[in-house]
Design an enzyme around this catalytic site. Structure first.
Site, PDB file in Angstrom:
ATOM      1  CE  LYS A 131      19.362  40.430 -15.607  1.00 27.69           C
ATOM      2  NZ  LYS A 131      18.255  39.533 -16.040  1.00 27.69           N
ATOM      3  CB  SER A 206      17.512  38.341 -12.552  1.00 29.52           C
ATOM      4  OG  SER A 206      17.327  38.216 -13.959  1.00 29.52           O
ATOM      5  CB  SER A 230      14.275  38.202 -15.217  1.00 31.74           C
ATOM      6  OG  SER A 230      14.450  37.113 -14.351  1.00 31.74           O
TER       7      SER A 230
END
Length: 532
Positions: A131, A206, A230
């Site tokens: 990420k 996210s 997330s």
């Protein structure tokens, strides 16, 4: 002085505010975003892409497969598919090829036997994606914030360093929502990520870029973070596995933004992957010394576990109703456990679950030990500089001039309204403590709780703006500090992933991870997009 609003009226006003922001967002849905002729990404034809991380590492250690061939297979897949999903936002191909060649050269020297190699490098030569919010040396670390467009990592986040030390080879970084605070992964630097099962649907956030990258077989293991779902929402929307560990087990250092002092314990870094058998090995590596807090070596006898389930949150005014497809999928799991394991699965009604959103806000409103308020979102949007003016940014956004996304502007507008005053905080803190006690006592050290991952399957792009509070189905377990594994359960009639959350008591991650492996064997686990 005007009389205080009742709790019911406040909830209705919050929902109305979210709906109005959502109407603005529909403009973007009508006019923005790329259009694709294909509905899904193509299926996988390369067999190497259909192996788990630990299977790949074993073949590489045994010298049955060259590491460079594995890495190149993933690079080829990324080149074919990533333009459609926009999951990986910065490639690391040349460095990855060099590292793969180094692995092959070392293995050719035959200095260590297979057992030694496995102990030292359990993920030797395995492709890894990370990420973008995590530091990966030499790669961007903006978290989708335009002000940080030029931020380049000079070192690795702790978990990234640990995975690299275990032999994993990073091949790229993946998209996220702006400042990791929304459940659609889109920002003004990298644009929007698309669901590989239907490109007109969201990937979650996210860690959404990570979710769709793994689902599209552009990676096999990945790093995500979770303070409100997330990891779990992207894992659910993209039909893969994701684990939110017990708090304080896996180090969070090296990501942006970092949660405030009081919230850091609720922010969890964890593994995301296509195959359940990679979860425990990944967690062992990522936790470092923190792994001692868990019981991953304990044998789990599924027949002896206590199972509990709940179909929905009990009727919150803020959340959507759980779709029938998800309820039916959950009931199939319950029926399967009862018939195949002979275990009893008790249906429960935890009345305080309907306050899930309020409990998450309570967590985010908690002050530090020094009484300091949590970092304001408007300050973060200014990247610790001058706070932005949300109203002015909204006007600029309508004119196409703002560097911020509408979800971030909306959150900044609502931020002060969402925070709880002393009286409200005290009220919902008591609810949180009561629900935590009820769940911990119910689960003990031998129980798991089956709960919906989200009220709906992956919605179309921008629809979350009209349903801003649905994330509370995952966020509540951050507030409660419990470990959760997100498990895929196949696809619905429209070809979108189904799934379920498996929850356990504190530091009983081994139970949810064992159930994840069982559900994968029973329901098939990850399904390749585009597969007929």
């Amino acid at each position: 002085m005007a009389p205080p609003l009742t709790a019911r009226v406040q909830l209705l006003l919050l929902r109305a505010a979210g709906f109005l922001i959502g109407l603005i967002g529909q403009v973007a849905r009508a006019f923005g975003g790329p259009k694709f002729h294909a509905r899904t990404t193509g299926p996988v034809s390369e067999p190497l892409l259909l192996l788990s991380g630990i299977q790949l590492a074993k073949l590489i250690r045994q010298r049955k497969v060259k590491c460079i061939d594995v890495v190149q297979a993933y690079i080829n897949r990324i080149k074919d598919v990533n333009p459609m999903i926009n999951g990986i936002v910065k490639y690391r191909f040349e460095e990855a090829r060099k590292e793969a060649h180094s692995v092959d050269e070392r293995l050719a020297e035959k200095l260590e036997d297979e057992a030694t190699l496995e102990k030292k490098w359990p993920f030797l030569g395995v492709p890894l994606t990370v990420k973008e919010a995590f530091q990966l040396q030499g790669m961007p670390n903006s978290s989708g914030l335009v002000n940080r467009r030029d931020a380049i990592s000079k070192s690795d986040a702790t978990v990234v360093a640990l995975l690299k030390e275990a032999g994993a080879i990073p091949i790229g970084i993946t998209n996220c929502s702006e400042l990791c605070m929304w459940y659609e992964s889109s920002n003004k630097i990298y644009g929007r990520s698309n669901n590989p099962y239907d490109l007109q649907h969201i990937v979650g956030g996210s860690s959404g870029g990570e979710g769709c990258t793994l689902a599209a077989a552009c990676s096999v293991i990945g790093v995500g973070s979770d303070i409100g779902g997330s990891i779990r929402m992207p894992a659910f929307f993209n039909g893969i596995f994701g684990h939110k560990p017990s708090p304080g087990v896996v180090p969070n250092q090296g990501q942006f933004p970092m949660a405030g002092e009081a919230q850091e314990i609720f922010q969890c870094t964890g593994p995301m992957c296509r195959y359940a058998e990679d979860l425990i090995p990944m967690l062992r590596v990522m936790a470092g010394p923190g792994i001692k807090k868990l019981k991953l070596d304990a044998k789990v006898h599924l027949r002896h576990l206590k199972f509990y389930w709940m179909e929905h949150d009990g009727g919150s005014l803020l959340m959507s109703k759980v779709e029938q497809d998800l309820i039916l999928a959950q009931r199939k799991v319950v029926a399967h456990i009862e018939s195949m394991l002979g275990a009893s699965v008790q249906h429960v009604k935890l009345k305080q679950m309907k306050y899930s959103f309020q409990l998450w806000i309570t967590m985010m409103s908690t002050k530090g030990h020094d009484g300091k308020e949590p970092m304001k979102f408007v300050d973060l949007l200014g990247d610790h500089g001058k706070p932005i003016s949300p109203l002015w940014e909204l006007i600029k956004w309508c004119l196409g001039l703002s560097v911020y996304t509408i979800p971030s502007i909306g959150l900044a507008l609502l931020e002060e309204k969402l925070k709880y005053n002393k009286e409200k905080y005290k009220k919902f803190k008591a609810v949180e403590e009561s629900l935590h006690k009820e769940l911990v006592e119910m689960l003990g050290d031998d129980g798991v709780f089956l709960y919906p991952s989200h009220p709906t399957v992956a919605p179309k792009h921008h629809v979350p703006l009209t349903r801003p509070f649905n994330f509370a189905y995952t966020g509540v377990f951050n507030a409660l500090g419990l470990p959760v594994t997100q498990c895929p359960l196949g696809l619905n009639a429209k070809g979108l992933p189904l799934g379920i959350q498996v929850v356990a008591g504190p530091f009983n991650d081994h139970l949810t991870l064992a159930v994840a492996q069982y559900l994968e064997k029973s329901f098939g686990g990850w399904v390749c997009p585009g597969k007929i």
